[in-house]
Design a protein around this motif. Sequence first.
Motif, PDB file in Angstrom:
ATOM      1  N   SER A 199       0.867  -1.163   0.000  1.00 15.33           N
ATOM      2  CA  SER A 199       0.000   0.000   0.000  1.00 15.33           C
ATOM      3  C   SER A 199       0.913   1.226   0.000  1.00 15.33           C
ATOM      4  O   SER A 199       2.003   1.176   0.566  1.00 15.33           O
ATOM      5  CB  SER A 199      -0.884  -0.005   1.251  1.00 15.33           C
ATOM      6  OG  SER A 199      -1.808   1.045   1.253  1.00 15.33           O
TER       7      SER A 199
ATOM      8  N   LEU B 288      -1.806   2.089  -3.496  1.00 12.24           N
ATOM      9  CA  LEU B 288      -1.848   1.761  -4.920  1.00 12.24           C
ATOM     10  C   LEU B 288      -1.550   3.021  -5.720  1.00 12.24           C
ATOM     11  O   LEU B 288      -2.114   4.077  -5.454  1.00 12.24           O
ATOM     12  CB  LEU B 288      -3.234   1.232  -5.321  1.00 12.24           C
ATOM     13  CG  LEU B 288      -3.684  -0.093  -4.731  1.00 12.24           C
ATOM     14  CD1 LEU B 288      -5.064  -0.454  -5.289  1.00 12.24           C
ATOM     15  CD2 LEU B 288      -2.694  -1.212  -5.035  1.00 12.24           C
TER      16      LEU B 288
ATOM     17  N   MET C 187      -2.868  -3.763   1.289  1.00 11.80           N
ATOM     18  CA  MET C 187      -3.543  -4.065   0.040  1.00 11.80           C
ATOM     19  C   MET C 187      -2.800  -5.174  -0.699  1.00 11.80           C
ATOM     20  O   MET C 187      -2.634  -6.246  -0.196  1.00 11.80           O
ATOM     21  CB  MET C 187      -3.665  -2.801  -0.806  1.00 11.80           C
ATOM     22  CG  MET C 187      -4.520  -1.724  -0.156  1.00 11.80           C
ATOM     23  SD  MET C 187      -6.185  -2.299   0.250  1.00 11.80           S
ATOM     24  CE  MET C 187      -6.771  -2.783  -1.366  1.00 11.80           C
TER      25      MET C 187
ATOM     26  N   ASN D 110      -3.463  -7.261  -3.306  1.00 11.48           N
ATOM     27  CA  ASN D 110      -4.326  -7.948  -4.265  1.00 11.48           C
ATOM     28  C   ASN D 110      -5.519  -7.041  -4.566  1.00 11.48           C
ATOM     29  O   ASN D 110      -6.220  -6.610  -3.654  1.00 11.48           O
ATOM     30  CB  ASN D 110      -4.797  -9.291  -3.733  1.00 11.48           C
ATOM     31  CG  ASN D 110      -3.673 -10.302  -3.713  1.00 11.48           C
ATOM     32  OD1 ASN D 110      -2.651 -10.105  -4.361  1.00 11.48           O
ATOM     33  ND2 ASN D 110      -3.847 -11.382  -2.977  1.00 11.48           N
ATOM     34  N   PHE D 111      -5.747  -6.764  -5.834  1.00  8.36           N
ATOM     35  CA  PHE D 111      -6.782  -5.819  -6.224  1.00  8.36           C
ATOM     36  C   PHE D 111      -7.165  -6.113  -7.671  1.00  8.36           C
ATOM     37  O   PHE D 111      -6.589  -7.001  -8.305  1.00  8.36           O
ATOM     38  CB  PHE D 111      -6.270  -4.376  -6.087  1.00  8.36           C
ATOM     39  CG  PHE D 111      -5.131  -4.057  -7.018  1.00  8.36           C
ATOM     40  CD1 PHE D 111      -5.357  -3.410  -8.222  1.00  8.36           C
ATOM     41  CD2 PHE D 111      -3.824  -4.411  -6.711  1.00  8.36           C
ATOM     42  CE1 PHE D 111      -4.315  -3.133  -9.094  1.00  8.36           C
ATOM     43  CE2 PHE D 111      -2.777  -4.137  -7.564  1.00  8.36           C
ATOM     44  CZ  PHE D 111      -3.020  -3.498  -8.758  1.00  8.36           C
ATOM     45  N   HIS D 112      -8.127  -5.378  -8.180  1.00  3.90           N
ATOM     46  CA  HIS D 112      -8.515  -5.561  -9.584  1.00  3.90           C
ATOM     47  C   HIS D 112      -9.081  -4.249 -10.110  1.00  3.90           C
ATOM     48  O   HIS D 112      -9.438  -3.367  -9.336  1.00  3.90           O
ATOM     49  CB  HIS D 112      -9.561  -6.675  -9.709  1.00  3.90           C
ATOM     50  CG  HIS D 112      -9.618  -7.265 -11.095  1.00  3.90           C
ATOM     51  ND1 HIS D 112      -8.620  -8.071 -11.581  1.00  3.90           N
ATOM     52  CD2 HIS D 112     -10.523  -7.152 -12.077  1.00  3.90           C
ATOM     53  CE1 HIS D 112      -8.930  -8.431 -12.827  1.00  3.90           C
ATOM     54  NE2 HIS D 112     -10.075  -7.882 -13.146  1.00  3.90           N
ATOM     55  N   THR D 113      -9.152  -4.120 -11.418  1.00  2.79           N
ATOM     56  CA  THR D 113      -9.804  -2.983 -12.050  1.00  2.79           C
ATOM     57  C   THR D 113     -10.892  -3.508 -12.974  1.00  2.79           C
ATOM     58  O   THR D 113     -10.819  -4.649 -13.451  1.00  2.79           O
ATOM     59  CB  THR D 113      -8.821  -2.131 -12.867  1.00  2.79           C
ATOM     60  OG1 THR D 113      -8.341  -2.916 -13.983  1.00  2.79           O
ATOM     61  CG2 THR D 113      -7.654  -1.678 -12.018  1.00  2.79           C
TER      62      THR D 113
END
Length: 291
Positions: free
Chosen positions: A244, A246, A283, A285-288
């Motif tokens: 973190s 992002l 954070m 792991n994330f997505h768009t």
Amino acid sequence: PVHWMTSRDLGKTWTDPQPVPPLGRVKQGNSPTEEGVCDVVPEWHPLTKSVLAMGHNVFYSGPKFSADQPPRWPIYAVWRDGKWGPRRKLEWPDPRGAYIYSNNCGQRVVLPNGDIQMSFTFGATKGEARAVAGVICGFDGETLTVKQVGEPITNAKGRGRLEPSVTQCQGRFFLTIRAEDSRGYVCASDDGLKWTPKQPWAWDDGTPLELSTTQQHWLTHSDALFLVYTRKAASNANVIRWRSPLWVAQVDPRTLRLRRATERVVLPLVGDGVNDPDRVAIMGNFHTTNV
């Protein structure tokens, strides 16, 4: 188990989360081991008016993650006409993926004919450094099938190449790859199968980014291409894997480098990881998604 929810106001409000029955945990005989599904990415498939939710299998012994993971592969389920279909395995009987092949957390592209351009990370044995390759799959609204697998992209450090994501911008494909050598990597392609030589993510002056072992994802616009990522900085030295905040920056499609002047924080770090640990945002792991 995997849950799902929906929003009709661009994410301002959401329905209550509900289990996705085909993506729950499955007992393995009389043993305490259960097969679950993780790293699930749902994406709309316009031609069949369905949502393809794809992750991969993962094994638990009782409530804990099993240290001895059996072979693993993509698991998916399809939502259409208001209901979820059965749990399915994406078959790829290639010995190169005998231990694992996966599109875990990966972005993919729906082609005009309904085929899906994606990527695999794969390895034949448990200790082998994984490679990455572009993949084209057919999809009829129910069944996903592998049609073509491209040239492998390799790296011997740690577990190799992980969590690849594909996008398409202005007629060209782009691939970003997580690695375990303090770098992330990028390639480009005209067909999604044969890629340019991998190069580490770097600023426009050639200085490479320190990315630890974290994923990157594309933010794709008709006018320009952007990357969302985490990286090492003075502000996040106490955050595990620097996960973190992002950041987002514009990609130069010619050099495959990031334009440093465009970098912005899109999801801020809360706390510093030490003095206020209850508020720190871990954070990674994330997505768009495009809306």
